[in-house]
Design a protein around this motif. Structure first.
Motif, PDB file in Angstrom:
ATOM      1  N   ARG A   1     -33.246 -24.366  54.377  1.00 17.53           N
ATOM      2  CA  ARG A   1     -32.534 -25.510  54.943  1.00 17.53           C
ATOM      3  C   ARG A   1     -31.743 -25.145  56.202  1.00 17.53           C
ATOM      4  O   ARG A   1     -31.783 -25.876  57.192  1.00 17.53           O
ATOM      5  CB  ARG A   1     -31.590 -26.092  53.894  1.00 17.53           C
ATOM      6  N   PHE A   2     -31.034 -23.987  56.177  1.00 21.91           N
ATOM      7  CA  PHE A   2     -30.098 -23.666  57.249  1.00 21.91           C
ATOM      8  C   PHE A   2     -30.562 -22.515  58.149  1.00 21.91           C
ATOM      9  O   PHE A   2     -30.029 -22.331  59.240  1.00 21.91           O
ATOM     10  CB  PHE A   2     -28.717 -23.325  56.675  1.00 21.91           C
ATOM     11  N   GLY A   3     -31.506 -21.696  57.681  1.00 24.24           N
ATOM     12  CA  GLY A   3     -32.029 -20.622  58.512  1.00 24.24           C
ATOM     13  C   GLY A   3     -30.989 -19.577  58.875  1.00 24.24           C
ATOM     14  O   GLY A   3     -30.149 -19.185  58.048  1.00 24.24           O
ATOM     15  N   ILE A   4     -31.009 -19.136  60.138  1.00 27.45           N
ATOM     16  CA  ILE A   4     -30.187 -18.011  60.587  1.00 27.45           C
ATOM     17  C   ILE A   4     -28.695 -18.288  60.461  1.00 27.45           C
ATOM     18  O   ILE A   4     -27.882 -17.362  60.428  1.00 27.45           O
ATOM     19  CB  ILE A   4     -30.548 -17.647  62.041  1.00 27.45           C
ATOM     20  N   ARG A   5     -28.318 -19.561  60.359  1.00 27.79           N
ATOM     21  CA  ARG A   5     -26.894 -19.867  60.198  1.00 27.79           C
ATOM     22  C   ARG A   5     -26.326 -19.248  58.931  1.00 27.79           C
ATOM     23  O   ARG A   5     -25.135 -18.936  58.856  1.00 27.79           O
ATOM     24  CB  ARG A   5     -26.693 -21.387  60.179  1.00 27.79           C
ATOM     25  N   MET A   6     -27.176 -19.048  57.924  1.00 25.33           N
ATOM     26  CA  MET A   6     -26.698 -18.451  56.675  1.00 25.33           C
ATOM     27  C   MET A   6     -26.276 -17.005  56.878  1.00 25.33           C
ATOM     28  O   MET A   6     -25.376 -16.511  56.196  1.00 25.33           O
ATOM     29  CB  MET A   6     -27.785 -18.532  55.603  1.00 25.33           C
ATOM     30  N   LEU A   7     -26.910 -16.301  57.825  1.00 22.49           N
ATOM     31  CA  LEU A   7     -26.497 -14.922  58.092  1.00 22.49           C
ATOM     32  C   LEU A   7     -25.097 -14.905  58.700  1.00 22.49           C
ATOM     33  O   LEU A   7     -24.278 -14.041  58.373  1.00 22.49           O
ATOM     34  CB  LEU A   7     -27.493 -14.248  59.028  1.00 22.49           C
ATOM     35  N   ARG A   8     -24.818 -15.847  59.578  1.00 24.77           N
ATOM     36  CA  ARG A   8     -23.477 -15.904  60.168  1.00 24.77           C
ATOM     37  C   ARG A   8     -22.445 -16.273  59.109  1.00 24.77           C
ATOM     38  O   ARG A   8     -21.306 -15.814  59.147  1.00 24.77           O
ATOM     39  CB  ARG A   8     -23.459 -16.907  61.322  1.00 24.77           C
TER      40      ARG A   8
END
Length: 661
Positions: free
Chosen positions: A647-654
């Motif tokens: 759902r959120f992609g790379i934003r989850m890593l941040r």
């Protein structure tokens, strides 16, 4: 009266008794306890450590295992792929050869580095107070040129990998022993801590990711005995370098969650996991691998971004230098070639067997070694060596000995290039915040931090104060081997003290990353002009290489406070397999004490270099720390689940990474 009526009457009587007791308690002033709320069922099932796979991908070795395993599975991180078409040209990634070795200046630089090494060897006295007597290569050469090998066996009993059934790929040891005449190309998907993207066959990002997925899936299925269809029940802890490529990490996490099918993943840095694995709360972590050496100061589970440093050399450069020194001394195995992967493995073995950093071992000594290659007899060689065994590993402290010219040798965290999936990144913050406005804390990206291990320990003011200190350090190194190589990445808006002007100063003049070479008053110039000036200044140092001891002091000096620096000097943790030489601990300690700033010699009670915490293999410490992390209840908020990633992609890593993304 029926039974049902009797039970109903009894219930009414009990209710009346409870009401009477309640009235009596109120009359006595006794407060009834508040009834606890209904306990909600946990959102996630309790994580079982046996269902967590820890992956530590190295440039030459892959370490992978369950979090409950005592030791990980260790395999060469290599794959051999069969050609899809007949007549396709064969390609093989080099083991010891690299760019920058065949330049006109390489030989001269190597000779100059060797002179510095010889001077350092002569200047340090042995434990008995006597200086070493130098041994010239000619003394050993006169003997070695006359050596002829003895035949131990007409058959070496080593065979090429059987490819009669035409497997589409081979992994690990099987890939190393593929016959060069077979239709297979050899690929190492990781080089110097980064994905091995290059313009040659099999070097695209997509091809490298496919190689990674194939190797990891093969090892999980064969060695961990986990069916790939069951990975949906497993979670994964992925160890990444301290200085990472955001795009590469994003693609690898995408591969783990969506392609391989893990249910959740944690991404964490090698240095922090090394402190977990060694049981230390704070340390200056020195990770010397096969192709890179990375340094970082870790305090209470937090990696200090300003102290991160990556040197583009490691154990393979020592091996190659040792081969050059062996040739000078008349190496009796005259058919040895750096282009042969089996010869490279032999040289790696000889380096580990003969090389040392013990100043007390001097003079000419006789050694022997065997060669066992497929389709050849087993041979026994005699070899006489002198200072070559000490000179080669000392290249880690005098990197000019490696003869690498025109390559970026020292780097810091890359500036983020931005990502379309993450619109509210640091570029967004920089573009939307003015110097006069305060940044409300609600606008900061939320970071989930481990309560027991992770806490912010530096202030923006202290960081800016460190700028001037680093400027002096870089200026001092400018004339010799100093310098940093990469532009800093922009920190997030939160944690900058709330002042937008302070944030601007940190973002564009990040402490510990070379920007301090420009005056503080120049921050007000246009952004594009400022970045171009900074790039021009940084380019002066990109081809320079710090010695390992200077890099350690450089990393520690980038810490914000004297108290933190004192902690780091008293706990220097050396991990990885690139510095596992006899006498390395004492040698490194001696050099650091001699080069420490005089002001710190009074503050630091005890400088300590730790090479084997708890008698563990230093090559396994980071992996062990990842296994420890997976077992912590406090790590639950760091898991990135498959649906969240979809759902959120790379934003989850941040949001979930325990370090500034």
């Amino acid at each position: 009266m029926t039974q049902a009526e009797k039970e109903q009457d009894n219930g009414k009587e009990k209710e009346k008794e409870r009401e009477k007791e309640k009235e009596k308690e109120q009359q006595r002033g006794v407060k009834r306890p508040i009834a606890p709320p209904a306990i909600l069922e946990p959102m996630q099932d309790q994580i079982q450590s046996s269902f967590v796979v820890v992956i530590h991908p190295g440039s030459r070795t892959l370490r992978i295992g369950r979090a409950t395993d005592t030791l990980p599975v260790t395999v060469p991180h290599v794959i051999a792929r069969r050609h899809k078409q007949s007549g396709q040209p064969r390609y093989e990634d080099a083991l010891l050869l690299r760019e920058g070795l065949n330049k006109p200046e390489s030989k001269e630089q190597r000779q100059n580095g060797l002179k510095m090494v010889d001077q350092a060897i002569w200047s340090k006295k042995m434990s008995n107070g006597v200086r070493r007597t130098p041994v010239s290569a000619e003394q050993a050469r006169a003997y070695n040129c006359q050596v002829r090998p003895a035949v131990l066996d007409t058959s070496s009993r080593v065979k090429w990998t059987n490819t009669a059934h035409h497997p589409p790929y081979l992994v690990g040891e099987e890939a190393l022993y593929v016959n060069p005449s077979d239709c297979y190309s050899i690929h190492w998907p990781v080089v110097r801590g980064q994905l091995n993207v290059h313009p040659n066959p099999g070097g695209s990002l997509t091809a490298v990711l496919v190689d990674l997925e194939t190797i990891w899936s093969h090892v999980i299925k064969k060695h961990l005995e986990i069916p790939l269809k069951d990975l949906k029940y497993y979670r994964c802890v992925l160890l990444v370098p301290d200085i990472y490529n955001r795009q590469h990490i994003k693609e690898v996490v995408n591969m783990l969650l969506l392609n391989m099918g893990f249910s959740a993943v944690i991404v964490h840095q090698e240095s922090v996991c090394a402190t977990f694995g060694s049981g230390l709360s704070s340390a200056c972590v020195v990770d010397v691998g096969d192709q890179k050496a990375s340094l970082c100061c870790v305090e209470d589970g937090v990696s200090h971004r300003n102290s991160r440093l990556c040197l583009a050399y490691g154990g393979s450069d020592v091996t190659r230098t040792f081969f050059w020194l062996l040739q000078r001394a008349g190496f009796p195995y005259r058919d040895c070639q750096l282009s042969s992967r089996l010869d490279c493995q032999l040289l790696q073995h000889l380096k580990e067997k003969f090389c040392h950093l013990d100043q007390d071992i001097s003079g000419l000594q006789d050694h022997e070694f065997q060669t066992r290659f497929p389709e050849a007899p087993a041979l026994l060689y005699q070899v006489r060596l002198g200072d070559e065994k000490l000179q080669a590993p000392m290249g880690l402290f005098y990197p000019t000995t490696f003869g690498i010219v025109g390559q970026k040798m020292t780097s810091l965290q890359y500036r983020s290039q931005g990502d379309s999936e993450d619109p509210h990144d640091e570029h967004y913050l920089l573009a939307t915040q003015s110097k006069q406005d305060q940044i409300p804390s609600a606008s900061c990206p939320f970071v989930l931090i481990l309560p027991l291990f992770f806490k912010q320990s530096s202030k923006s003011a202290a960081d800016r104060k460190a700028i001037s200190r680093l400027g002096g350090a870089l200026d001092g190194e400018m004339g010799s081997q100093g310098g940093t190589g990469e532009l800093s990445d922009l920190p997030r808006g939160c944690g900058s003290g709330g002042n937008a002007g302070g944030m601007q100063g940190e973002m564009e003049l990040g402490p510990g990353q070379g920007e301090c070479l420009m005056g503080a008053g120049e921050v007000d110039e246009p952004l594009s002009a400022h970045l171009s000036r900074k790039t021009a200044i940084m380019s002066q140092f990109e081809s320079k290489a710090l010695g390992l001891d200077k890099a350690i002091m450089h990393s520690i000096d980038c810490c914000a406070s004297d108290e933190t620096k004192r902690k780091m000097y008293s706990s220097i943790l050396v991990v990885g397999g690139g510095l596992m030489f006899h006498g390395a601990q004492e040698f490194l300690l001696h050099r650091i004490i001699n080069k420490m700033p005089p002001s710190f010699r009074r503050l630091v009670d005890n400088v300590e270099v730790i090479t084997r915490p708890k008698d563990m293999d230093p090559r396994l410490i980071s992996w062990k720390g990842g296994a420890v992390l997976a077992c912590l209840d406090t790590a639950q908020e760091m898991w990135i689940h498959q649906r969240e990633w979809q759902r959120f992609g790379i934003r989850m890593l941040r949001e979930r990474a325990a370090f500034v993304w």
